[in-house]
Design a protein around this motif. Structure first.
Motif, PDB file in Angstrom:
ATOM      1  N   LEU A 165       0.834  -1.194   0.000  1.00  0.00           N
ATOM      2  CA  LEU A 165       0.000   0.000   0.000  1.00  0.00           C
ATOM      3  C   LEU A 165       0.874   1.252   0.000  1.00  0.00           C
ATOM      4  CD1 LEU A 165      -2.908   0.977   0.062  1.00  0.00           C
ATOM      5  CD2 LEU A 165      -2.808   0.947   2.546  1.00  0.00           C
ATOM      6  N   ALA A 166       1.931   1.227   0.791  1.00  0.00           N
ATOM      7  CA  ALA A 166       2.854   2.370   0.837  1.00  0.00           C
ATOM      8  C   ALA A 166       3.463   2.597  -0.544  1.00  0.00           C
ATOM      9  CB  ALA A 166       3.945   2.138   1.878  1.00  0.00           C
ATOM     10  N   TRP A 196       1.041   4.177  -2.700  1.00  0.00           N
ATOM     11  CA  TRP A 196       0.812   5.570  -2.310  1.00  0.00           C
ATOM     12  C   TRP A 196       1.794   6.514  -2.997  1.00  0.00           C
ATOM     13  CZ3 TRP A 196      -3.595   5.892   0.270  1.00  0.00           C
ATOM     14  CH2 TRP A 196      -3.962   7.129   0.784  1.00  0.00           C
ATOM     15  N   VAL A 197       3.060   6.100  -3.077  1.00  0.00           N
ATOM     16  CA  VAL A 197       4.042   6.981  -3.719  1.00  0.00           C
ATOM     17  C   VAL A 197       4.159   6.713  -5.215  1.00  0.00           C
ATOM     18  CG1 VAL A 197       5.502   7.544  -1.752  1.00  0.00           C
ATOM     19  CG2 VAL A 197       5.898   5.432  -3.008  1.00  0.00           C
ATOM     20  N   PHE A 198       3.464   5.705  -5.700  1.00  0.00           N
ATOM     21  CA  PHE A 198       3.617   5.361  -7.108  1.00  0.00           C
ATOM     22  C   PHE A 198       3.293   6.524  -8.051  1.00  0.00           C
ATOM     23  CE2 PHE A 198       2.611   3.556 -11.220  1.00  0.00           C
ATOM     24  CZ  PHE A 198       3.762   2.819 -11.435  1.00  0.00           C
ATOM     25  N   PRO A 199       2.218   7.307  -7.808  1.00  0.00           N
ATOM     26  CA  PRO A 199       1.963   8.438  -8.714  1.00  0.00           C
ATOM     27  C   PRO A 199       3.147   9.387  -8.831  1.00  0.00           C
ATOM     28  CG  PRO A 199       0.072   8.061  -7.311  1.00  0.00           C
ATOM     29  CD  PRO A 199       1.153   7.154  -6.811  1.00  0.00           C
ATOM     30  N   LEU A 200       3.894   9.538  -7.739  1.00  0.00           N
ATOM     31  CA  LEU A 200       5.061  10.424  -7.791  1.00  0.00           C
ATOM     32  C   LEU A 200       6.149   9.808  -8.666  1.00  0.00           C
ATOM     33  CD1 LEU A 200       5.244  11.607  -4.089  1.00  0.00           C
ATOM     34  CD2 LEU A 200       4.322  12.802  -6.076  1.00  0.00           C
ATOM     35  N   TRP A 231       5.580   7.748 -11.051  1.00  0.00           N
ATOM     36  CA  TRP A 231       5.054   7.798 -12.417  1.00  0.00           C
ATOM     37  C   TRP A 231       5.258   9.181 -13.029  1.00  0.00           C
ATOM     38  CZ3 TRP A 231       4.534   4.919 -16.211  1.00  0.00           C
ATOM     39  CH2 TRP A 231       3.634   5.165 -17.241  1.00  0.00           C
ATOM     40  N   VAL A 268       7.975   3.319   5.591  1.00  0.00           N
ATOM     41  CA  VAL A 268       6.563   3.285   5.225  1.00  0.00           C
ATOM     42  C   VAL A 268       5.876   4.588   5.631  1.00  0.00           C
ATOM     43  CG1 VAL A 268       4.367   2.136   5.694  1.00  0.00           C
ATOM     44  CG2 VAL A 268       6.418   0.790   5.244  1.00  0.00           C
ATOM     45  N   ALA A 296       6.619   7.194   3.152  1.00  0.00           N
ATOM     46  CA  ALA A 296       5.871   7.036   1.904  1.00  0.00           C
ATOM     47  C   ALA A 296       4.483   7.668   2.011  1.00  0.00           C
ATOM     48  CB  ALA A 296       5.744   5.554   1.551  1.00  0.00           C
ATOM     49  N   PHE A 297       3.841   7.468   3.152  1.00  0.00           N
ATOM     50  CA  PHE A 297       2.495   8.026   3.301  1.00  0.00           C
ATOM     51  C   PHE A 297       2.521   9.526   3.572  1.00  0.00           C
ATOM     52  CE2 PHE A 297       1.413   3.546   4.335  1.00  0.00           C
ATOM     53  CZ  PHE A 297       0.456   3.368   3.355  1.00  0.00           C
ATOM     54  N   VAL A 311       0.036  16.023 -11.042  1.00  0.00           N
ATOM     55  CA  VAL A 311       0.331  14.588 -11.048  1.00  0.00           C
ATOM     56  C   VAL A 311      -0.963  13.794 -11.211  1.00  0.00           C
ATOM     57  CG1 VAL A 311       1.098  12.678  -9.594  1.00  0.00           C
ATOM     58  CG2 VAL A 311       2.473  14.751  -9.743  1.00  0.00           C
ATOM     59  N   TRP A 312      -2.000  14.159 -10.470  1.00  0.00           N
ATOM     60  CA  TRP A 312      -3.241  13.379 -10.551  1.00  0.00           C
ATOM     61  C   TRP A 312      -4.014  13.626 -11.827  1.00  0.00           C
ATOM     62  CZ3 TRP A 312      -4.344   9.055  -8.298  1.00  0.00           C
ATOM     63  CH2 TRP A 312      -3.640   8.729  -7.135  1.00  0.00           C
ATOM     64  N   TRP A 356      -2.656  13.813 -14.557  1.00  0.00           N
ATOM     65  CA  TRP A 356      -1.985  12.920 -15.496  1.00  0.00           C
ATOM     66  C   TRP A 356      -2.362  11.469 -15.212  1.00  0.00           C
ATOM     67  CZ3 TRP A 356      -0.444  11.067 -19.626  1.00  0.00           C
ATOM     68  CH2 TRP A 356       0.647  10.219 -19.789  1.00  0.00           C
ATOM     69  N   VAL A 357      -2.286  11.067 -13.948  1.00  0.00           N
ATOM     70  CA  VAL A 357      -2.586   9.667 -13.625  1.00  0.00           C
ATOM     71  C   VAL A 357      -4.049   9.337 -13.949  1.00  0.00           C
ATOM     72  CG1 VAL A 357      -2.715   7.978 -11.758  1.00  0.00           C
ATOM     73  CG2 VAL A 357      -0.794   9.548 -11.868  1.00  0.00           C
ATOM     74  N   TRP A 392      -5.312  11.646  -0.407  1.00  0.00           N
ATOM     75  CA  TRP A 392      -3.967  11.184  -0.753  1.00  0.00           C
ATOM     76  C   TRP A 392      -2.921  12.207  -0.316  1.00  0.00           C
ATOM     77  CZ3 TRP A 392      -0.201  13.169  -4.144  1.00  0.00           C
ATOM     78  CH2 TRP A 392       0.875  12.301  -4.425  1.00  0.00           C
TER      79      TRP A 392
END
Lengths: 431, 296, 305
Positions: free
Chosen positions: B39-40, B43-47, B49, C122, C125-126, C140-141, C143-144, C179
């Protein structure tokens, strides 16, 4: 731009004959228009050394006019900017514009009779309505609503004439029949019209249909809602019917609408002539997999081909705190003159009808492709927006159209409801 | 999804008695850990990408199927934005205004909090309440009068107009006062008897005792100033004077559909705060909790 | 008035500091220290807050000129369907963000706390999105979630135009907001969870409580002060929602994502109705003050019990 008087004086004293005057220029052009304006500015800067135009592009529409107004009230304005003729009444009401005198025009080698007369006349009326007089903008073009069509798809549907043009249509029923033929025979969406986050396109189509029935929103200089229940409702109903029958794209944004047409997934596109460069460029790069044509918006009610139109202008923002110096004014006018004269045909390459008559009369313009397919008829049928401060780019009517008509196109409200809500909105704007 | 059963053992694991821990060390625990890490990553995957997109040639960005790793690393999007937009100017504007805001916020808040905490003057309780009340006042609700005021001061489209309203936040004052209140008064009194001025007491005794929170507040204030959008968006007009978060929204409309370039501007704008966070992670955490009213 | 007897008047030129002058000295120092901040605070926060009230009774433009018009702005506001749309959308947005953001924050905090070596990684990351400028987040969003070329629609086969869809636009913006900001809530929850003393858990475990029961009987009630603080912060933050909406949807499609502050911006800055826009500001402020007051009481009660 913000120099203390002493510093400015110092600069003026030390400036030699070769000192460059910088002209700050704001525009709202993206896409093909942006590329052409950039080209004109670059050529102007390269053509001489006395003046340097610094161009910045702001977001089209509301954001642009909001920035202009905050610039004016803070006294930190650009030296010259683009403006819509339709936004002029509102601009005059906000006191954002500075008038051009005959002497100003002469600095750029121009005179008001050089420009298409209906545009100048509208500007004069706008000024009079605002309780002042003078010329508050220099028209650059007339731009209007046209039909782009995919010849390959139309041929397949059997609605393309032997001359490679769409078969003649005399009424809404004719057009609807054509659209249905396209849909049933090819399965391609007949019309790409963007309606999501693009109230302007919805307004352009609706207003053209409204005008062709003889409708009017301003009578005797006052907002008039009487035609809305009849002609306005009929126009909206046509659009709702097309939408319901799947003859027109639903909930599509502006770039998506263009993309659908260029990808061959829509048979026609109703859009402004400013998308001409997109088509020309795509064809030149052979990214377009079909043959296209462009025609004026058809006359669907007898001979009345009235079509929505607007005009891009160049204007000087008013600045009470630091008015333009004579040198700056000369530089600005020189630039405006250059855009209309040397830049005229470059600009016309964006699909526009030049406002500067010598350019309009030039052989280069008269033979320009693909403009000749529509420009003569479109120029004749072009009808400017109602001259009241609530209309035009940046005004609240565009938003009201988007909010109240889009649900009708999506089938979430009836045409009656859409019109009723628009009337309420328009009434509240003039209160 | 948040309170699904696997969470329950997690609670116990925070301060688990031994028996529980033994039970959790079996398979389900490993699965939960795996899912958490997954999940973590998501969470950072869009960044990730966004970053990868910015390294592709423009045509490859819309290629199907999308490639999770660029075949050739291509900096042309970056070259383009650095040459064709005032990105460097925006950067400088952001760096200068954020640094000035950070220094001034800390300094002014510290001075004010010191007086409120250490000097017994009439009206100080009342003043402290007035400042506390500022917590509840949303400046966004009075944008119009704020704009009118800043315009009357001649500061629209001026870096001072950008900075000054951002100095009026009460958070740092309140945090400093709470910290100063905890310092035993004997410390200050001793110095004062020796003839030290209040300024000396503050800077040579109180400040060194609070370096840690000052540092945390500095980073959090800097990040907040860097990221601020609404006010800079309203008060600045000239493209050359924008801060980077506002500037990159202007670029977007000029590019049309150009994903690599848009992502390159996004990455460029994000780099300073990401690095500030990754380097000073613990400080950021501390600062964020202090500003929320919890001591870290 | 009482001269200090201890010190002999050796140097006659400077009068010895009396008590009065000491007091004056003290006040001068206090004023010097307090003034820079307080002056800015009064000028740029308190004054506009009072001025917005006054402006709401005028038809002022953006330069502040306007005449008194009584309660006309208020009657227009409450009779204006757009205002109610904006208010409703704001409340809906709060519903879609405040509660989920709190619950997701709690869930993730619980998941993170049970980790050992990976904990910091972790958590980072969040939390990372929280330090990004809003325009980076929206870019970013955009685009995604792009409807044609976005990764999400490619992976799921969806064709929804997320930020332009009348139904999905608001939830999509809410999702992006979660997010972006959930890291903040995670931090606060972790702090709150760490503050619950281990003895309480041990005692409960001895009583045979485990899993769900442990959570509901120990964790949740002990965490309530933190939870309500987070809810309060969320609630207030989301009432002031503007940036993400302006950048992702501009309030569209057809006002489906129009929120109060965007409405105030449109009226004030785009249409130059400074007075009317101030009226929206007053309503916004009143609502936020009311919510703060209610939450403040709830919070205190929660702490006392």
């Amino acid at each position: 731009m913000r120099l203390s008087p002493l510093l400015a004086l110092g600069l003026a004293l030390t400036s030699a004959a070769h000192a460059q005057t910088t002209v700050v220029f704001w525009d709202f052009f993206g896409g093909g228009d942006g590329a052409r304006m950039k080209q004109i500015v670059d050529q102007f800067n390269a053509s001489q050394t006395a003046i340097k135009v610094e161009r910045t592009t702001q977001t089209w529409g509301n954001p642009f006019y909001t920035k202009v107004h905050t610039a004016v009230i803070s006294g930190q304005t650009p030296d010259v900017m683009t403006y819509h003729l339709s936004a002029t009444p509102a601009g005059l009401q906000r006191k954002d514009l500075r008038a051009f005198s005959t002497a100003d025009l002469a600095l750029g080698g121009l005179k008001s009779s050089d420009f298409q007369s209906n545009l100048v006349a509208t500007l004069t009326t706008d000024a009079k309505n605002a309780g002042t007089n003078g010329l508050f903008g220099i028209p650059l073009d007339t731009h209007t609503f046209v039909v782009y069509y995919n010849k390959d798809v139309l041929k397949k549907a059997g609605v393309l004439g032997a001359d490679g043009k769409l078969m003649p249509m005399k009424s809404v029923a004719d057009l609807t029949k054509t659209l249905q033929a396209i849909k049933t025979k090819t399965g391609v969406t007949p019309i790409a019209l963007s309606s999501n986050q693009d109230s302007a396109s919805v307004w352009r189509l609706w207003y053209s249909l409204f005008l062709q029935q003889g409708g009017s929103l301003v009578k005797d200089g006052k907002l008039s809602l009487t035609d809305l229940d009849t002609k306005g409702r009929a126009a909206l109903q046509i659009m709702a019917d097309w939408s319901k029958a799947g003859l027109i794209t639903k909930n599509v944004t502006y770039p998506a609408g263009v993309a659908l047409f260029t990808a061959g997934r829509a048979a026609m596109m109703l859009n402004g002539n400013w998308e001409v460069p997109t088509m020309v460029d795509a064809k030149a790069k052979s990214q377009l997999k079909f043959d296209y044509g462009i025609m004026s918006f058809p006359a669907l009610y007898g001979n009345n081909g009235s079509t929505w139109a607007d005009s891009h202008m160049l204007a000087i923002p008013s600045n009470a705190k630091t008015p333009l110096s004579p040198e700056k004014l000369k530089a600005v006018m020189t630039f405006i003159g250059y855009v209309n004269k040397q830049g005229g045909n470059t600009w016309a390459g964006g699909g526009h009808i030049p406002a500067y008559l010598p350019t309009q009369a030039s052989a280069a313009y008269k033979g320009m492709q693909p403009n000749t397919q529509y420009s003569a008829t479109s120029a004749k049928d072009a009808r400017l927006e109602p001259t009241a401060p609530i209309f035009g780019v940046g005004g609240p009517v565009y938003d009201a159209i988007g909010v109240n008509f889009t649900p009708v196109l999506l089938g979430q409200a009836t045409a009656d409801q859409g019109i009723a809500k628009l009337k309420t909105a328009l009434q509240s704007f003039v209160k | 999804m948040t309170s699904s059963p696997p969470l329950a053992p997690a609670v116990a694991a925070t301060r688990p008695p031994l028996t529980l821990r033994r039970r959790l060390s079996r398979l389900p625990g490993a699965v939960v850990t795996f899912l958490t890490v997954l999940l973590a990553g998501a969470w950072v995957f869009p960044l990730y990408w966004a970053f990868i997109t910015s390294l592709k040639p423009e045509n490859d960005t819309v290629a199907l199927p999308p490639k999770l790793w660029p075949e050739t690393i291509d900096f042309s999007a970056y070259t383009y934005i650095f040459q064709n937009s005032p990105v460097v100017r925006w950067y400088l504007n952001s760096v200068v205004s954020s640094l000035v805001i950070t220094v001034l916020v800390l300094l002014l808040s510290m001075l004010c909090a010191y007086a409120l905490s250490q000097i017994n003057f009439r009206g100080r309780r009342w003043l402290y309440w007035l400042i506390l009340a500022g917590f509840m006042i949303p400046f966004q609700a009075s944008l119009i009068p704020l704009f009118i005021l800043v315009n009357k001061l001649g500061l629209v489209n001026d870096v001072m107009g950008l900075i000054l309203p951002q100095l009026a936040a009460p958070v740092a004052v309140v945090i400093y006062k709470q910290f100063f209140d905890q310092i035993p008064s004997e410390l200050g009194d001793a110095a004062r008897i020796d003839g030290a001025s209040e300024a000396r007491v503050l800077f040579s005794i109180f400040l060194p005792l609070n370096w840690s929170i000052t540092f945390s507040l500095a980073i959090v204030t800097f990040i907040a100033a860097w990221n601020n959008f609404l006010w800079p968006f309203i008060v600045m007009n000239d493209t050359a004077k924008l801060t980077i978060p506002v500037g990159i929204t202007q670029v977007q409309s000029a590019y049309g559909v150009a994903y690599a370039k848009t992502m390159a501007t996004a990455v460029t704008a994000a780099v300073p705060t990401i690095f500030a966070y990754l380097i000073f992670q613990r400080r950021v955490t501390e600062g964020v909790m202090a500003t929320a009213g919890l001591k870290g | 008035m009482i001269s200090p007897p201890a010190r002999p008047p050796a140097a006659p030129v400077p009068p010895p500091p009396g008590r009065a002058s000491q007091v004056r000295q003290k006040y001068l120092t206090a004023a010097l220290l307090v003034l820079p901040f307080v002056a800015l605070y009064l000028l740029f926060l308190i004054y506009p807050t009072l001025r917005v009230l006054q402006l709401s009774f005028t038809n002022a433009d953006l330069s502040g000129n306007g005449a008194y018009v009584g309660v006309q702005n208020y009657t227009r506001l409450f009779g204006e369907p757009t205002f109610w749309t904006a208010l409703l959308n704001t409340l809906l947005f709060i519903l879609l963000t405040a509660v989920p953001n709190t619950l997701i924050g709690l869930g993730l905090a619980l998941l993170i706390l049970r980790l050992n070596r990976l904990k910091n990684l972790v958590l980072a990351a969040f939390f990372l999105p929280y330090v990004l400028p809003v325009s980076v987040v929206t870019n970013v969003w955009n685009w995604v979630l792009d409807s044609n070329f976005g990764l999400f629609n490619f992976l799921t086969g969806s064709t929804v135009t997320w930020f332009q869809d009348p139904v999905w636009a608001l939830p999509s913006v809410a999702f992006v907001t979660i997010w972006w900001t959930v890291g903040f809530n995670i931090l606060l929850f972790i702090a709150g969870l760490r503050n619950i003393s281990p003895e309480i858990y041990e005692a409960a475990a001895l009583d045979g409580a485990a899993g769900w029961r442990l959570f509901w009987s120990i964790t949740w009630p002990n965490l309530w002060p933190v939870t309500s603080l987070i809810l309060l912060l969320q609630l207030i933050a989301q009432f002031k929602i503007f940036d993400q909406i302006y950048l992702l949807t501009q309030g569209g499609p057809f006002d489906k994502t129009l929120v109060l502050l965007l409405y105030a911006y449109r009226e004030g800055f785009q249409q130059q109705h400074g007075g009317y826009s101030s009226t929206i500001g007053v309503v916004l402020m009143a609502v936020i003050l009311l919510v703060s007051a209610i939450q403040f009481r709830l919070l205190n009660r929660g702490e006392r019990s």
